[in-house]
Design a protein around this motif. Sequence first.
Motif, short mmCIF file in Angstrom:
data_model
loop_
_atom_site.label_atom_id
_atom_site.label_comp_id
_atom_site.label_asym_id
_atom_site.label_seq_id
_atom_site.Cartn_x
_atom_site.Cartn_y
_atom_site.Cartn_z
N VAL A 1 0.85 -1.19 0.00
CA VAL A 1 0.00 0.00 0.00
C VAL A 1 0.88 1.24 0.00
O VAL A 1 1.81 1.35 0.80
CB VAL A 1 -0.92 0.02 1.25
CG1 VAL A 1 -1.69 1.34 1.32
CG2 VAL A 1 -1.88 -1.15 1.22
N LYS A 2 0.58 2.17 -0.90
CA LYS A 2 1.34 3.42 -0.97
C LYS A 2 0.39 4.58 -0.65
O LYS A 2 -0.57 4.84 -1.37
CB LYS A 2 1.95 3.63 -2.35
CG LYS A 2 2.84 4.86 -2.44
CD LYS A 2 3.39 5.07 -3.86
CE LYS A 2 4.48 4.08 -4.16
NZ LYS A 2 5.12 4.38 -5.48
N ILE A 3 0.69 5.25 0.46
CA ILE A 3 -0.11 6.40 0.91
C ILE A 3 0.74 7.65 0.76
O ILE A 3 1.87 7.70 1.26
CB ILE A 3 -0.54 6.22 2.38
CG1 ILE A 3 -1.35 4.94 2.56
CG2 ILE A 3 -1.34 7.44 2.85
CD1 ILE A 3 -1.61 4.58 4.03
N MET A 4 0.19 8.65 0.10
CA MET A 4 0.92 9.91 -0.03
C MET A 4 0.43 10.91 1.00
O MET A 4 -0.77 11.22 1.06
CB MET A 4 0.76 10.51 -1.43
CG MET A 4 1.42 11.89 -1.57
SD MET A 4 1.41 12.56 -3.25
CE MET A 4 2.82 11.69 -3.94
N GLU A 5 1.35 11.40 1.84
CA GLU A 5 1.01 12.53 2.71
C GLU A 5 1.30 13.79 1.91
O GLU A 5 2.40 13.99 1.42
CB GLU A 5 1.77 12.49 4.03
CG GLU A 5 3.17 13.06 4.04
CD GLU A 5 4.26 12.02 3.80
OE1 GLU A 5 5.45 12.38 3.88
OE2 GLU A 5 3.90 10.86 3.53
N VAL A 6 0.28 14.60 1.74
CA VAL A 6 0.37 15.75 0.84
C VAL A 6 1.06 16.93 1.52
O VAL A 6 1.75 17.72 0.87
CB VAL A 6 -1.04 16.16 0.36
CG1 VAL A 6 -0.97 17.37 -0.55
CG2 VAL A 6 -1.70 14.99 -0.36
N CYS A 7 0.90 17.05 2.81
CA CYS A 7 1.35 18.25 3.53
C CYS A 7 2.78 18.10 4.04
O CYS A 7 3.16 17.06 4.60
CB CYS A 7 0.41 18.51 4.71
SG CYS A 7 0.85 19.94 5.69
N GLY A 8 3.59 19.14 3.87
CA GLY A 8 4.95 19.14 4.37
C GLY A 8 5.02 19.04 5.88
O GLY A 8 5.95 18.43 6.43
N THR A 9 4.05 19.61 6.57
CA THR A 9 4.03 19.50 8.03
C THR A 9 3.78 18.07 8.46
O THR A 9 4.31 17.60 9.47
CB THR A 9 2.95 20.44 8.62
OG1 THR A 9 3.15 21.76 8.13
CG2 THR A 9 3.03 20.48 10.14
N HIS A 10 2.97 17.34 7.69
CA HIS A 10 2.80 15.92 7.96
C HIS A 10 4.13 15.17 7.82
O HIS A 10 4.46 14.32 8.64
CB HIS A 10 1.77 15.31 6.99
CG HIS A 10 0.36 15.46 7.45
ND1 HIS A 10 -0.70 15.57 6.58
CD2 HIS A 10 -0.19 15.52 8.69
CE1 HIS A 10 -1.83 15.69 7.24
NE2 HIS A 10 -1.54 15.66 8.53
N THR A 11 4.87 15.50 6.77
CA THR A 11 6.16 14.83 6.54
C THR A 11 7.07 15.00 7.75
O THR A 11 7.68 14.04 8.23
CB THR A 11 6.84 15.39 5.28
OG1 THR A 11 6.02 15.12 4.14
CG2 THR A 11 8.21 14.77 5.07
N PHE A 62 -1.73 16.82 13.06
CA PHE A 62 -0.28 16.76 12.95
C PHE A 62 0.41 16.10 14.14
O PHE A 62 1.63 15.99 14.15
CB PHE A 62 0.26 18.17 12.73
CG PHE A 62 -0.33 18.80 11.51
CD1 PHE A 62 0.11 18.44 10.25
CD2 PHE A 62 -1.37 19.72 11.61
CE1 PHE A 62 -0.45 18.99 9.12
CE2 PHE A 62 -1.95 20.26 10.48
CZ PHE A 62 -1.49 19.90 9.22
N GLU A 63 -0.35 15.64 15.12
CA GLU A 63 0.23 14.84 16.18
C GLU A 63 0.39 13.41 15.68
O GLU A 63 -0.27 12.98 14.73
CB GLU A 63 -0.67 14.87 17.42
CG GLU A 63 -0.86 16.25 18.02
CD GLU A 63 0.39 16.79 18.69
OE1 GLU A 63 1.28 15.97 19.04
OE2 GLU A 63 0.48 18.02 18.87
N GLY A 64 1.26 12.65 16.35
CA GLY A 64 1.47 11.28 15.94
C GLY A 64 0.19 10.47 15.90
O GLY A 64 -0.06 9.71 14.95
N VAL A 65 -0.65 10.62 16.93
CA VAL A 65 -1.92 9.88 16.98
C VAL A 65 -2.84 10.31 15.84
O VAL A 65 -3.54 9.48 15.24
CB VAL A 65 -2.61 10.07 18.35
CG1 VAL A 65 -4.06 9.59 18.30
CG2 VAL A 65 -1.84 9.32 19.42
#
Length: 363
Positions: free
Chosen positions: A31-41, A223-226
């Motif tokens: 499964v490949k999930i893209m996180e779009v937001c740089g803050t998520h990265t 944006f928290e880990g949870v």
Amino acid sequence: MQNTISQIKNPQLAKNLVQEITKLALQLPQVKIMEVCGTHTVSIFKSGIRSLLPENVKLVSGPGCPVCVTPNNYIDQSIWLALEKGVILTSFGDMLKVPGSKYSLAQAKSLGADIRVVYSTLDALKIAQENPEREVVFLGIGFETTTPTVASAVLLAAEQGLNNFSIIGSHKTIPAALRALAENKEIGIDAFLLPGHVSAIIGLEPYVFLANEYNLPGVIAGFEGVDILMGIYEILQMLIKGQAQILNAYPRIVKTEGNPVAREIVNRIFQPADAYWRGIGLIPETGLELKDQYKTFDAKEKFNIPDFSAHEPKGCRCGEVLRGLVTPPECPLFSRKCTPETPVGACMVSIEGTCAAYYRYGV
């Protein structure tokens, strides 16, 4: 879905989510999930989430850093304004090290350009008020999150008759860029972790096409880990069930309708325009330009800025990183010639840049 501070700070909840994600992953292929937001990265790295996920659940970074997707010819145009036209150029600090074709803004400043770091668009307006004999230009970049503040500045400038104020805009909108990524079979995205900040403005409806047209699930996450683990959990559940929906796992901030007031002021000042995205190319109507009645505040029109070609620095793979095709360590310049102190590509400049995150937090 979680909606309280006590929940998102609960380590046991994080542990439980990791266990549930691991169980769900057993029922799925790669499964490949893209996180779009740089803050998520950045949050994913800081939380160590990649190391907690099963091997068949892969997170890839997308074009969610506004500094990173800004093409270098925009920097060239801005520097031309400062050096050739003698304007006071105002910018947020994260733009200063972004390389242009020859110079960054920081290097242009050392050559005598009057470039000033501001912390808000109101700071730029104040500089225009205090220097009525000088032209003041603000570098307007960003996604839906920051565009309302620029629209407000233009409106205030019009109301106050600040004819020495203008913007050089490179605003971009997220949804149509996601369409371009969804259509790119080379990337092969299975789902999107959608940006919390942008979604607080635009709400859920602009993403629905991902589910309806491309059968791709999407979850808006905080944006928290949870928050991020919850988003991944919801995505895997949908993939197992063969469902594609747009869900909101960030209800404490993001409302279904977004922020209508912010969107109204943007729509009052701006209209859609084609935009060039570093690494993706020209995407129709993913940019914003000032409407005709506000064109006097458009620096490109006001100063007849010449065209500059956009291109990637030789050897830089920032564009491929932004499309999720490669990771930063696959670039031959990464951590060698290209570092946060001496960036070659924009992905190494911003703290939200994928290359900067890999460099800072390791692979």
